[in-house]
Design a protein around this motif. Structure first.
Motif, PDB file in Angstrom:
ATOM      1  N   SER A  15       0.684  -1.173  -0.018  1.00 38.72           N
ATOM      2  CA  SER A  15      -0.026  -0.052   0.182  1.00 38.72           C
ATOM      3  C   SER A  15       0.846   1.289   0.222  1.00 38.72           C
ATOM      4  CB  SER A  15      -1.169   0.153   1.206  1.00 38.72           C
ATOM      5  OG  SER A  15      -0.136   0.062   2.467  1.00 38.72           O
ATOM      6  N   ARG A  16       2.155   1.281   0.541  1.00 41.22           N
ATOM      7  CA  ARG A  16       2.871   2.328   0.542  1.00 41.22           C
ATOM      8  C   ARG A  16       3.283   2.812  -0.755  1.00 41.22           C
ATOM      9  NH1 ARG A  16       8.243   0.242   0.865  1.00 41.22           N
ATOM     10  NH2 ARG A  16       8.414  -1.864   1.742  1.00 41.22           N
ATOM     11  N   ASN A  17       3.587   1.711  -1.699  1.00 39.40           N
ATOM     12  CA  ASN A  17       3.918   2.097  -3.211  1.00 39.40           C
ATOM     13  C   ASN A  17       3.063   2.493  -3.986  1.00 39.40           C
ATOM     14  OD1 ASN A  17       5.343  -1.481  -2.543  1.00 39.40           O
ATOM     15  ND2 ASN A  17       6.501   0.198  -2.314  1.00 39.40           N
ATOM     16  N   THR A  18       2.463   3.727  -3.566  1.00 36.88           N
ATOM     17  CA  THR A  18       1.573   4.391  -4.458  1.00 36.88           C
ATOM     18  C   THR A  18       2.049   4.843  -5.814  1.00 36.88           C
ATOM     19  OG1 THR A  18       2.140   6.544  -3.443  1.00 36.88           O
ATOM     20  CG2 THR A  18       0.305   5.290  -2.453  1.00 36.88           C
ATOM     21  N   THR A  19       3.340   5.271  -5.883  1.00 34.63           N
ATOM     22  CA  THR A  19       3.823   5.875  -7.241  1.00 34.63           C
ATOM     23  C   THR A  19       4.019   4.735  -7.960  1.00 34.63           C
ATOM     24  OG1 THR A  19       4.943   7.765  -6.018  1.00 34.63           O
ATOM     25  CG2 THR A  19       5.730   7.197  -8.275  1.00 34.63           C
ATOM     26  N   LYS A  20       4.425   3.610  -7.560  1.00 36.71           N
ATOM     27  CA  LYS A  20       4.724   2.524  -8.498  1.00 36.71           C
ATOM     28  C   LYS A  20       3.579   1.954  -8.909  1.00 36.71           C
ATOM     29  CE  LYS A  20       7.214  -1.775  -8.581  1.00 36.71           C
ATOM     30  NZ  LYS A  20       8.168  -2.908  -7.655  1.00 36.71           N
ATOM     31  N   ARG A  21       2.242   1.788  -7.925  1.00 36.07           N
ATOM     32  CA  ARG A  21       1.125   1.379  -8.592  1.00 36.07           C
ATOM     33  C   ARG A  21       0.689   2.163  -9.681  1.00 36.07           C
ATOM     34  NH1 ARG A  21      -2.161  -0.329  -2.994  1.00 36.07           N
ATOM     35  NH2 ARG A  21      -1.049  -2.358  -2.821  1.00 36.07           N
ATOM     36  N   SER A  22       0.632   3.573  -9.335  1.00 39.35           N
ATOM     37  CA  SER A  22       0.299   4.322 -10.562  1.00 39.35           C
ATOM     38  C   SER A  22       0.902   4.304 -11.859  1.00 39.35           C
ATOM     39  CB  SER A  22       0.375   6.094 -10.108  1.00 39.35           C
ATOM     40  OG  SER A  22      -0.330   6.113  -8.861  1.00 39.35           O
ATOM     41  N   TYR A  81     -10.856   2.278 -14.907  1.00 39.31           N
ATOM     42  CA  TYR A  81     -11.446   3.600 -14.477  1.00 39.31           C
ATOM     43  C   TYR A  81     -11.584   3.549 -12.782  1.00 39.31           C
ATOM     44  CZ  TYR A  81     -14.882   7.182 -13.211  1.00 39.31           C
ATOM     45  OH  TYR A  81     -15.442   8.293 -12.684  1.00 39.31           O
ATOM     46  N   GLU A  82     -12.109   2.492 -12.287  1.00 41.08           N
ATOM     47  CA  GLU A  82     -12.133   2.291 -11.065  1.00 41.08           C
ATOM     48  C   GLU A  82     -10.790   2.219 -10.139  1.00 41.08           C
ATOM     49  OE1 GLU A  82     -14.877  -0.917 -10.188  1.00 41.08           O
ATOM     50  OE2 GLU A  82     -16.612   0.164 -11.094  1.00 41.08           O
ATOM     51  N   LEU A  83      -9.831   1.737 -10.519  1.00 37.82           N
ATOM     52  CA  LEU A  83      -8.546   1.359 -10.077  1.00 37.82           C
ATOM     53  C   LEU A  83      -7.857   2.913 -10.265  1.00 37.82           C
ATOM     54  CD1 LEU A  83      -7.506  -2.022 -11.430  1.00 37.82           C
ATOM     55  CD2 LEU A  83      -7.907  -1.428  -9.071  1.00 37.82           C
ATOM     56  N   GLU A  84      -8.104   3.440 -11.366  1.00 40.37           N
ATOM     57  CA  GLU A  84      -7.135   4.560 -11.644  1.00 40.37           C
ATOM     58  C   GLU A  84      -7.899   5.648 -10.667  1.00 40.37           C
ATOM     59  OE1 GLU A  84      -5.764   6.954 -15.654  1.00 40.37           O
ATOM     60  OE2 GLU A  84      -7.785   6.448 -15.577  1.00 40.37           O
ATOM     61  N   ASN A  85      -8.925   5.514 -10.430  1.00 37.10           N
ATOM     62  CA  ASN A  85      -9.636   6.599  -9.311  1.00 37.10           C
ATOM     63  C   ASN A  85      -9.798   6.476  -8.042  1.00 37.10           C
ATOM     64  OD1 ASN A  85     -10.989   9.169 -11.364  1.00 37.10           O
ATOM     65  ND2 ASN A  85     -11.206   7.175 -12.534  1.00 37.10           N
ATOM     66  N   MET A  86      -9.289   5.146  -7.714  1.00 34.60           N
ATOM     67  CA  MET A  86      -9.108   4.711  -6.317  1.00 34.60           C
ATOM     68  C   MET A  86      -7.646   5.216  -5.709  1.00 34.60           C
ATOM     69  SD  MET A  86      -9.123   0.727  -4.953  1.00 34.60           S
ATOM     70  CE  MET A  86     -10.783   0.530  -5.325  1.00 34.60           C
ATOM     71  N   PRO A  87      -7.602   5.614  -4.398  1.00 32.07           N
ATOM     72  CA  PRO A  87      -6.586   6.088  -3.784  1.00 32.07           C
ATOM     73  C   PRO A  87      -5.612   4.564  -3.780  1.00 32.07           C
ATOM     74  CG  PRO A  87      -8.191   6.929  -2.468  1.00 32.07           C
ATOM     75  CD  PRO A  87      -8.893   5.997  -3.788  1.00 32.07           C
ATOM     76  N   LYS A  88      -4.339   4.882  -4.190  1.00 32.55           N
ATOM     77  CA  LYS A  88      -3.440   3.772  -4.552  1.00 32.55           C
ATOM     78  C   LYS A  88      -3.003   3.007  -3.245  1.00 32.55           C
ATOM     79  CE  LYS A  88      -3.762   4.646  -8.831  1.00 32.55           C
ATOM     80  NZ  LYS A  88      -5.036   5.581  -8.627  1.00 32.55           N
TER      81      LYS A  88
END
Length: 205
Positions: free
Chosen positions: A87-94, A143-150
């Protein structure tokens, strides 16, 4: 001895004006224009090179069905990478999600503009409509994954549901629909489909 001097005119501020017939100015403009043209050409070549690299695995595959199967595998590798994040890897997920979105968008154009119409042309409209509907759900997941907090705890849960659905879609294409369509068509038609599919993919690569 007589010395000849050339009278120089002053401007309104009292500075001497520099005599010029415009040659130097035009030459400078020519250099600038040439550099701009060269820069644009280099940029265009770089873009075409990137597109060629992206499309190359599909273009080099044995046929259109094999090419699409390779693209499926590439998308599943992105799923693997996403599922390995925390969950802390927000940039990588994006970043990974953006890569997946681009890969699936290109794939959608190839199938939606070439292969599914070929299915309909072969009298298999119901199957083509079914696959097209699946693509709609794929876009919904993205769409849902892109707009969900990473860092949302539900991110991986939704991602895994997405993977299960898209793997079912891929398996149906690879094991049933695409092999049967390829067998139904002539060699010439299959080659034409491969060429058309790669042309469409290159546009958005």
């Amino acid at each position: 001895m007589t010395t000849t001097t050339t009278a120089k005119k002053r401007d309104t501020d009292g500075r001497f004006k520099k005599a010029s017939n415009g040659t130097t100015s035009n030459a400078n403009l020519g250099v600038i224009a040439g550099a701009a043209t060269a820069g644009a050409a280099i940029g265009m070549l770089a873009m075409l090179g990137r597109k060629a690299a992206v499309q190359a695995p599909s273009a080099l595959a044995a046929d259109w069905a094999a090419a699409l199967a390779l693209e499926h595998k590439a998308v599943l590798k992105i799923f693997d990478a996403l599922e390995a994040t925390e969950s802390r890897n927000t940039t990588k997920r994006s970043i990974l999600l953006a890569q997946m979105k681009h890969a699936l968008a290109k794939h959608d154009v190839e199938e939606g503009n070439v292969i599914y119409p070929a299915l309909r042309e072969a009298g298999r409209t119901e199957e083509a409509d079914h696959l097209t509907k699946d693509h709609g759900y794929i876009k919904q997941y993205l769409y849902e994954l892109e707009n969900m907090p990473k860092d949302n705890p539900e991110f991986l849960t939704k991602l895994r549901r997405f993977r299960a659905d898209i793997e079912k879609h891929m398996t149906e294409e690879e094991t049933e629909l695409f092999p049967s369509l390829r067998a139904q068509l002539s060699d010439e038609k299959n080659k034409a489909l491969a060429a058309a599919m790669n042309k469409e993919g290159f546009k958005v690569a």
